[in-house]
Design a protein around this motif. Structure first.
Motif, PDB file in Angstrom:
ATOM      1  N   ARG A  41      56.900  37.827  37.779  1.00  0.00           N
ATOM      2  CA  ARG A  41      57.787  37.450  36.392  1.00  0.00           C
ATOM      3  C   ARG A  41      57.780  38.470  35.458  1.00  0.00           C
ATOM      4  O   ARG A  41      59.309  38.825  35.032  1.00  0.00           O
ATOM      5  CB  ARG A  41      56.756  36.390  35.799  1.00  0.00           C
ATOM      6  CG  ARG A  41      57.517  36.204  34.028  1.00  0.00           C
ATOM      7  CD  ARG A  41      58.579  35.189  33.936  1.00  0.00           C
ATOM      8  NE  ARG A  41      58.736  34.776  33.577  1.00  0.00           N
ATOM      9  CZ  ARG A  41      60.260  33.742  32.903  1.00  0.00           C
ATOM     10  NH1 ARG A  41      60.801  33.872  34.106  1.00  0.00           N
ATOM     11  NH2 ARG A  41      60.242  32.691  31.856  1.00  0.00           N
ATOM     12  N   GLN A  48      61.547  40.316  36.153  1.00  0.00           N
ATOM     13  CA  GLN A  48      62.810  39.177  35.601  1.00  0.00           C
ATOM     14  C   GLN A  48      62.450  40.130  33.994  1.00  0.00           C
ATOM     15  O   GLN A  48      63.622  39.908  33.762  1.00  0.00           O
ATOM     16  CB  GLN A  48      62.246  38.047  36.072  1.00  0.00           C
ATOM     17  CG  GLN A  48      62.623  38.064  37.104  1.00  0.00           C
ATOM     18  CD  GLN A  48      62.597  35.935  37.157  1.00  0.00           C
ATOM     19  OE1 GLN A  48      61.355  35.511  36.343  1.00  0.00           O
ATOM     20  NE2 GLN A  48      62.552  34.926  37.442  1.00  0.00           N
ATOM     21  N   VAL A  49      61.753  40.368  33.378  1.00  0.00           N
ATOM     22  CA  VAL A  49      61.114  40.203  32.207  1.00  0.00           C
ATOM     23  C   VAL A  49      62.113  41.262  32.225  1.00  0.00           C
ATOM     24  O   VAL A  49      63.119  41.821  30.576  1.00  0.00           O
ATOM     25  CB  VAL A  49      59.919  39.888  31.804  1.00  0.00           C
ATOM     26  CG1 VAL A  49      59.927  40.891  30.134  1.00  0.00           C
ATOM     27  CG2 VAL A  49      59.653  38.637  31.870  1.00  0.00           C
ATOM     28  N   TRP A  79      59.694  29.405  37.206  1.00  0.00           N
ATOM     29  CA  TRP A  79      60.034  30.517  37.113  1.00  0.00           C
ATOM     30  C   TRP A  79      61.200  31.042  37.973  1.00  0.00           C
ATOM     31  O   TRP A  79      61.604  32.251  37.895  1.00  0.00           O
ATOM     32  CB  TRP A  79      58.647  31.914  36.508  1.00  0.00           C
ATOM     33  CG  TRP A  79      58.297  31.554  35.973  1.00  0.00           C
ATOM     34  CD1 TRP A  79      58.491  31.125  34.274  1.00  0.00           C
ATOM     35  CD2 TRP A  79      56.893  32.205  35.610  1.00  0.00           C
ATOM     36  NE1 TRP A  79      57.439  31.064  33.650  1.00  0.00           N
ATOM     37  CE2 TRP A  79      56.585  32.237  34.032  1.00  0.00           C
ATOM     38  CE3 TRP A  79      55.947  32.767  36.367  1.00  0.00           C
ATOM     39  CZ2 TRP A  79      55.118  31.733  33.871  1.00  0.00           C
ATOM     40  CZ3 TRP A  79      55.070  33.509  35.718  1.00  0.00           C
ATOM     41  CH2 TRP A  79      54.821  33.145  34.638  1.00  0.00           C
ATOM     42  N   VAL A 130      55.274  40.368  25.428  1.00  0.00           N
ATOM     43  CA  VAL A 130      54.974  38.904  25.895  1.00  0.00           C
ATOM     44  C   VAL A 130      54.527  38.188  26.164  1.00  0.00           C
ATOM     45  O   VAL A 130      53.038  38.512  25.906  1.00  0.00           O
ATOM     46  CB  VAL A 130      56.062  38.456  28.017  1.00  0.00           C
ATOM     47  CG1 VAL A 130      56.937  39.489  27.996  1.00  0.00           C
ATOM     48  CG2 VAL A 130      54.721  39.462  28.742  1.00  0.00           C
ATOM     49  N   LEU A 170      52.226  33.930  26.950  1.00  0.00           N
ATOM     50  CA  LEU A 170      52.729  32.740  27.452  1.00  0.00           C
ATOM     51  C   LEU A 170      51.518  31.543  27.718  1.00  0.00           C
ATOM     52  O   LEU A 170      50.536  32.177  26.869  1.00  0.00           O
ATOM     53  CB  LEU A 170      52.709  32.897  28.906  1.00  0.00           C
ATOM     54  CG  LEU A 170      51.742  34.566  29.494  1.00  0.00           C
ATOM     55  CD1 LEU A 170      51.637  33.800  31.404  1.00  0.00           C
ATOM     56  CD2 LEU A 170      50.858  35.981  29.147  1.00  0.00           C
ATOM     57  N   ASP A 187      62.707  32.483  26.378  1.00  0.00           N
ATOM     58  CA  ASP A 187      62.091  32.046  27.044  1.00  0.00           C
ATOM     59  C   ASP A 187      61.774  33.118  28.419  1.00  0.00           C
ATOM     60  O   ASP A 187      60.270  33.211  29.026  1.00  0.00           O
ATOM     61  CB  ASP A 187      62.636  31.226  28.592  1.00  0.00           C
ATOM     62  CG  ASP A 187      63.403  29.328  28.242  1.00  0.00           C
ATOM     63  OD1 ASP A 187      62.718  28.920  27.511  1.00  0.00           O
ATOM     64  OD2 ASP A 187      64.128  29.141  28.353  1.00  0.00           O
ATOM     65  N   LEU A 188      62.261  34.118  28.227  1.00  0.00           N
ATOM     66  CA  LEU A 188      62.105  35.218  29.368  1.00  0.00           C
ATOM     67  C   LEU A 188      60.077  36.203  28.735  1.00  0.00           C
ATOM     68  O   LEU A 188      59.705  36.646  29.433  1.00  0.00           O
ATOM     69  CB  LEU A 188      63.061  36.105  29.323  1.00  0.00           C
ATOM     70  CG  LEU A 188      63.983  36.402  30.966  1.00  0.00           C
ATOM     71  CD1 LEU A 188      64.241  37.698  30.652  1.00  0.00           C
ATOM     72  CD2 LEU A 188      62.784  35.619  32.214  1.00  0.00           C
ATOM     73  N   MET A 217      56.869  32.609  27.062  1.00  0.00           N
ATOM     74  CA  MET A 217      56.553  31.354  27.736  1.00  0.00           C
ATOM     75  C   MET A 217      56.303  30.523  27.582  1.00  0.00           C
ATOM     76  O   MET A 217      54.918  30.445  27.390  1.00  0.00           O
ATOM     77  CB  MET A 217      56.847  31.793  28.765  1.00  0.00           C
ATOM     78  CG  MET A 217      57.638  33.774  29.628  1.00  0.00           C
ATOM     79  SD  MET A 217      56.520  34.384  30.958  1.00  0.00           S
ATOM     80  CE  MET A 217      56.396  35.877  30.245  1.00  0.00           C
TER      81      MET A 217
END
Lengths: 377, 325
Positions: free
Chosen positions: A166, A169-170, A201, B25, B27, B50-51, B54
């Motif tokens: 993930r 991807q970020v 994801w 980030v 989540l 969304d990235l 999350m």
């Protein structure tokens, strides 16, 4: 002769591991070394490197197990019988990709370039161990080559691999993450969570399950009522491949397809490699207490090393003289590595306290100082 | 300076952190469009999508395991566990993984990760929305454990936690989320981890506490003052590593120590502070150390007010040690 082999190969069909699916078995070479499906073009020298790496790991494992029997290291777990699935899958990842290993992927660390002395020193847990003797043997970490430190709890690396993918991807990168586990790990909540998150994801991760059919003493039939392990992938919205794990070329081709797919942004794949643990779970385990040795005999005949050698010999790419020379050189390398690290002292006492935090906090300074001064602690 | 509740301060810290560094980030469950069940992540999904914000599947195990992978890879993940009472499916990832990675890899794999979670009672949530579980984490080498009690500390310590490299269990006393407002600096600032805060200076009795017990102890200290007992009140703020120097300095001054925690009594963090006082300041102590705590029972629904220490129980302890001779 070469022409005839070429004609024979041309008659073989090309098989797509994704079409074989989760209840079939993807295989390129049978246990006698005969091609049963077309082997696609491989990178130069790879096929020979596979045999060399398998032979090397077999020799290294035996030497390390001997060291344990002699009381020179505390523990060891061999990959005997699984060298094909370990190396075939491991080689499918690029140098810049990340690997989250399970217990028996030490050969992948070496394949990626971990120095042999570091590998051996980790098992001695002495001052030459880059991880300062903090874990029992076979728990390697090799940061520069993205071989992530593993722990002993089962399947914790599966969710971590999904998370690292993930993160790829970020940050908009192109790496692929390998998440290894064994058949026993598929019963853990971590396995479910990791595949579930990766599926949602569409993360660039390839889960590789080395189904060696035994979780210490528990056979895979007692782990799950699923027809295969690969079929579990379907529930997470990802393809499940089932591969003959003792066919190193099939392991490579299937995993490479999964890695390429992930790198194209098409999401995760679960690869089950059906193999067999020829030895005990570890140096602390005696499999004769719980499994029928006639079963092990059957699988000895399916040894991935014998199969790949037969295939290479048939292609004129390997012979006894070459093997003899290779094994002699490998033995010397191993002997030299052991000699280079065994005499090192235990890690410095300071290393007990360092790396718990980025910097040493006051309570650890206090405990360290008290230990040094002989004060109550 | 703007005035903020603790909840607004946490939200502001997340906005500042995410604007400052793309590697931050978030989540968790319901943290995206909804902005969190308490609203701590409000407005962040709209801004970052969304990235970086999350909404995950409903799995604390998955949230914490993937957060570990993100931290190893180089992000600065800030997972939210909706209530601390739900953290246990992910306990292995905290105790065996994020806390151990730096050590077991010889420093090759630090695992920055700030696990935010509302902690303690105060919303009539019964034992599955109310427990104070800090001791489980304080007992784990490699973690930092933080519990602010003011809006300013919440923002400054959350930013300090996100922008350092050790894993942090960041406990937010939900009873204080909307307890009151305080002036909080705009933009980026840090409050140093590992340092206690002197809430009230005094020389008669030292009271050490943290989290939602801070205002309870302030009320008790006020009543004690009316009765002529001067209380020095310390808010520990960081529970691992903790500011033993500040506690010991105060104990050496007052000779009398009261420890107040909302968590159950046995092996609560108060016990560690008492042991440290006994080891390092026994000559200064002029009274037994007193503990005021939750009971060794599950956290109750109806009788929450009996379970949790209140100002009267704290005052009883202050008066007991103050009079002890």
């Amino acid at each position: 002769m070469a022409k005839a082999a070429g004609k024979a190969a041309a008659r073989l069909a090309t098989v797509d591991p994704y079409e074989v699916g989760p209840t079939g078995l993807f295989r390129l070479v049978d246990p006698d070394g005969r091609e049963v499906a077309a082997v696609p073009p491989l990178p130069d020298g790879l096929a020979v490197r596979f045999l060399e790496a398998m032979l090397f790991q077999r020799a290294l494992d035996q030497r390390m197990l001997n060291l344990q029997r002699q009381g020179r290291i505390g523990f060891y777990g061999t990959a005997k019988g699984q060298e094909g699935s370990t190396l075939g899958t491991g080689a499918a990842f690029e140098a810049d990709d990340w690997v989250f290993p399970a217990l028996r992927e030490g050969a992948v660390a070496l394949w990626r370039g971990m120095p042999l002395e570091a590998y051996v020193a980790q098992c001695f847990g002495n001052a030459k161990d880059p991880t300062h003797g903090r874990q029992m043997p076979c728990h390697y970490s090799d940061g520069p080559r993205h071989y992530v430190s593993l722990s002993s709890p089962i399947a914790t690396q599966v969710t971590q691999a999904a998370g690292a993918a993930r993160a790829v991807q970020v940050l908009g990168r192109k790496q692929v993450v390998a998440g290894y586990c064994g058949d026993g790990a598929t019963s853990e909540g971590e396995f479910h969570a990791g595949l579930n998150f990766a599926g949602v994801w569409k993360a660039p991760v390839v889960f590789v399950c080395q189904n060696n059919q035994w979780a210490i003493s528990v056979p895979v039939q007692k782990q799950t009522a699923s027809e295969t392990l690969a079929v579990k992938a379907v529930a997470y919205g990802m393809p499940g491949l089932r591969v003959d794990g003792n066919d190193v070329l099939a392991c490579y081709v299937a995993t490479k397809a999964a890695v390429d797919r992930a790198r194209r942004g098409e999401g995760p794949t679960f690869v089950e490699c059906l193999t067999y643990r020829l030895g005990g779970h570890s140096s602390s385990d005696d499999p004769t207490k719980y499994r029928d040795e006639s079963e092990a005999k059957v699988w000895e005949a399916r040894d991935p090393l014998l199969r790949h050698r037969a295939w290479l010999v048939g292609k004129g790419m390997w012979d006894d003289a070459r093997e003899e020379a290779f094994l002699a050189a490998a033995g010397k390398r191993i002997t030299d590595a052991i000699a280079a690290v065994e005499a090192a002292p235990p890690p410095a006492t300071d290393t007990l306290f360092s790396d718990v935090y980025a910097t040493l906090p006051p309570h650890l300074v206090d405990q360290k100082d008290r230990l040094a001064r002989g004060e109550p602690v | 300076m703007p005035e903020m509740t603790m909840l607004q301060a946490v939200n502001d810290a997340l906005h500042v952190a995410m604007a400052k560094d793309d590697r931050v980030v978030l989540l968790g469950e319901d943290i995206g469009k909804k902005g969190g069940v308490f609203g701590a992540t409000a407005g962040l999904w709209d801004k970052y999508g969304d990235l970086r914000v999350m909404d995950t599947p409903l799995s604390e195990n998955g949230i914490l395991g993937t957060a570990v992978g993100m931290g190893l890879y180089g992000l600065r993940p800030v997972p939210e566990i909706q209530f601390l009472d739900f953290i246990y499916p992910g306990f292995d990832q905290i105790v065996s993984e994020m806390a151990k990675f730096r050590y077991r890899s010889g420093g090759e794999y630090p695992c920055p990760c700030v696990v935010r979670s509302p902690s303690g009672g105060g919303i009539k949530g019964g034992h599955y929305h109310s427990q104070s579980a800090e001791s489980y984490f304080i007992h784990t080498p490699g973690l930092r454990v933080v519990m602010p009690s003011t809006p300013r500390d919440a923002k400054g310590m959350l930013l300090a936690s996100i922008f350092q490299d050790d894993p942090v269990i960041f406990l937010e006393p939900k009873a204080l989320y909307r307890h009151g407002k305080q002036e909080v600096e705009s933009g980026y600032f840090e409050v140093e981890l590992g340092k206690a805060r002197v809430v009230r200076a005094g020389d008669g009795v030292t009271v050490v506490t943290w989290g939602a017990m801070v205002p309870v102890c302030e009320a008790a200290a006020e009543k004690a003052a009316e009765k002529g007992v001067s209380v020095e009140l310390l808010d520990l703020r960081s529970l691992l590593p903790w500011d033993a120097d500040a506690v010991l300095a105060s104990v050496r001054k007052t000779g009398r120590l009261v420890l107040v925690q909302e968590a159950p009594r046995t092996l609560g963090f108060a016990s560690e502070i008492a042991a440290t006082a006994a080891e390092k300041a026994i000559d200064s102590l002029r009274a037994p150390v007193a503990r005021v705590s939750g009971f060794d029972t599950p956290f109750p629904y109806t009788l929450e007010h009996v379970y949790k220490p209140d100002a009267q129980r704290v005052l009883n302890a202050i008066e007991f040690v103050a009079k002890y001779d």
